[in-house]
Design a protein around this motif. Structure first.
Motif, mmCIF file in Angstrom:
data_model
loop_
_atom_site.group_PDB
_atom_site.id
_atom_site.type_symbol
_atom_site.label_atom_id
_atom_site.label_comp_id
_atom_site.label_asym_id
_atom_site.label_seq_id
_atom_site.Cartn_x
_atom_site.Cartn_y
_atom_site.Cartn_z
ATOM 1 N N PRO A 49 -31.966 -75.789 10.588
ATOM 2 C CA PRO A 49 -32.697 -77.037 10.843
ATOM 3 C C PRO A 49 -32.295 -78.108 9.837
ATOM 4 C CG PRO A 49 -34.142 -75.391 9.871
ATOM 5 C CD PRO A 49 -32.831 -74.713 10.155
ATOM 6 N N THR A 50 -32.319 -79.338 10.271
ATOM 7 C CA THR A 50 -31.922 -80.475 9.439
ATOM 8 C C THR A 50 -33.124 -81.031 8.690
ATOM 9 O OG1 THR A 50 -30.207 -81.035 11.029
ATOM 10 C CG2 THR A 50 -30.863 -82.768 9.512
ATOM 11 N N CYS A 51 -32.882 -81.429 7.450
ATOM 12 C CA CYS A 51 -33.935 -82.094 6.688
ATOM 13 C C CYS A 51 -33.378 -83.310 5.968
ATOM 14 C CB CYS A 51 -34.614 -81.148 5.705
ATOM 15 S SG CYS A 51 -33.724 -80.895 4.175
ATOM 16 N N LEU A 52 -34.282 -84.189 5.585
ATOM 17 C CA LEU A 52 -33.967 -85.380 4.805
ATOM 18 C C LEU A 52 -34.697 -85.290 3.477
ATOM 19 C CD1 LEU A 52 -34.694 -88.022 7.574
ATOM 20 C CD2 LEU A 52 -32.455 -87.314 6.794
ATOM 21 N N GLY A 53 -34.217 -86.034 2.518
ATOM 22 C CA GLY A 53 -34.942 -86.213 1.276
ATOM 23 C C GLY A 53 -35.492 -87.624 1.257
ATOM 24 N N TYR A 54 -36.593 -87.837 0.565
ATOM 25 C CA TYR A 54 -37.187 -89.169 0.464
ATOM 26 C C TYR A 54 -37.787 -89.332 -0.917
ATOM 27 C CZ TYR A 54 -40.369 -93.100 1.240
ATOM 28 O OH TYR A 54 -41.048 -94.295 1.154
ATOM 29 N N LEU A 55 -37.516 -90.482 -1.534
ATOM 30 C CA LEU A 55 -38.168 -90.805 -2.796
ATOM 31 C C LEU A 55 -38.261 -92.299 -2.965
ATOM 32 C CD1 LEU A 55 -35.893 -91.811 -5.076
ATOM 33 C CD2 LEU A 55 -35.397 -89.398 -5.096
ATOM 34 N N ARG A 56 -39.163 -92.695 -3.835
ATOM 35 C CA ARG A 56 -39.350 -94.106 -4.178
ATOM 36 C C ARG A 56 -38.786 -94.321 -5.576
ATOM 37 N NH1 ARG A 56 -44.480 -96.856 -1.953
ATOM 38 N NH2 ARG A 56 -44.135 -98.054 -3.851
ATOM 39 N N THR A 57 -38.005 -95.385 -5.742
ATOM 40 C CA THR A 57 -37.401 -95.663 -7.044
ATOM 41 C C THR A 57 -38.449 -96.026 -8.081
ATOM 42 O OG1 THR A 57 -37.003 -97.972 -6.448
ATOM 43 C CG2 THR A 57 -35.204 -96.409 -6.067
ATOM 44 N N ASP A 58 -39.514 -96.701 -7.658
ATOM 45 C CA ASP A 58 -40.540 -97.099 -8.617
ATOM 46 C C ASP A 58 -41.372 -95.916 -9.107
ATOM 47 O OD1 ASP A 58 -41.562 -96.987 -5.972
ATOM 48 O OD2 ASP A 58 -43.286 -98.217 -6.526
ATOM 49 N N VAL A 59 -41.424 -94.828 -8.339
ATOM 50 C CA VAL A 59 -42.160 -93.638 -8.749
ATOM 51 C C VAL A 59 -41.250 -92.708 -9.563
ATOM 52 C CG1 VAL A 59 -43.449 -91.610 -7.950
ATOM 53 C CG2 VAL A 59 -43.708 -93.793 -6.766
#
Length: 157
Positions: free
Chosen positions: A43-53
């Motif tokens: 299965p495919t996944c993505l990563g996600y993050l906020r630069t300010d956090v």
């Protein structure tokens, strides 16, 4: 892997494809293909993050996301990085990428990478959301909630 040609081979070689084969040690000079040695679906996944956090720990957060994706058996496809200084909606690109790549999950460093430190319900409707710290999974519902089903009777009637 072997390079195989199709029946109608043209000069531009557009009829070639790759085939994954795994071989047993055979008798003499012959090798025999292993049973069930085909490519498996991941299965495919993505990563996600906020630069300010993430701040100065952004590279660390990215590596932790990739490690968790590998450990959980996902095919890591893309890292979606949100920077609030550009003024775009925070989840718009993530949802678009998830749809485009047919992703099953998104991995984030922590719930703090979402508004208010809470996992958005609209995102969980589309993807499984997995947090690195604490390691938790917010799974999509695959069936209707039980309250929509008729009540069951104990006497079988």
């Amino acid at each position: 892997m072997e390079l195989q040609a199709t029946e109608d081979e043209s000069e531009d070689h557009s009829g070639f494809y790759l085939e994954f084969l795994k071989f047993n040690e055979g008798v003499g000079d012959h090798e025999l293909p292993l049973e069930g040695a085909d490519m498996r679906y991941m299965p495919t996944c993505l990563g996600y993050l906020r630069t300010d956090v993430s701040g100065v720990a952004q590279l660390w957060d990215q590596s932790q996301i990739r490690k968790l994706a590998t450990r959980l058996g996902y095919d890591f496809a893309d890292m979606v990085i949100y920077d609030p200084k550009f003024g775009r909606p925070p989840l718009a690109r993530l949802k678009a990428q998830a749809t485009r790549l047919d992703a099953e999950a998104v991995i984030v460093p922590s719930p703090e990478h979402f508004e208010g430190g809470e996992i958005p319900g609209t995102l969980v409707q589309q993807l499984d959301v997995i947090t690195v710290n604490p390691e938790e999974t917010y799974a999509r519902r695959t069936m209707s909630p039980l309250r929509d089903l008729p009540p069951a009777r104990a006497d079988g009637a």
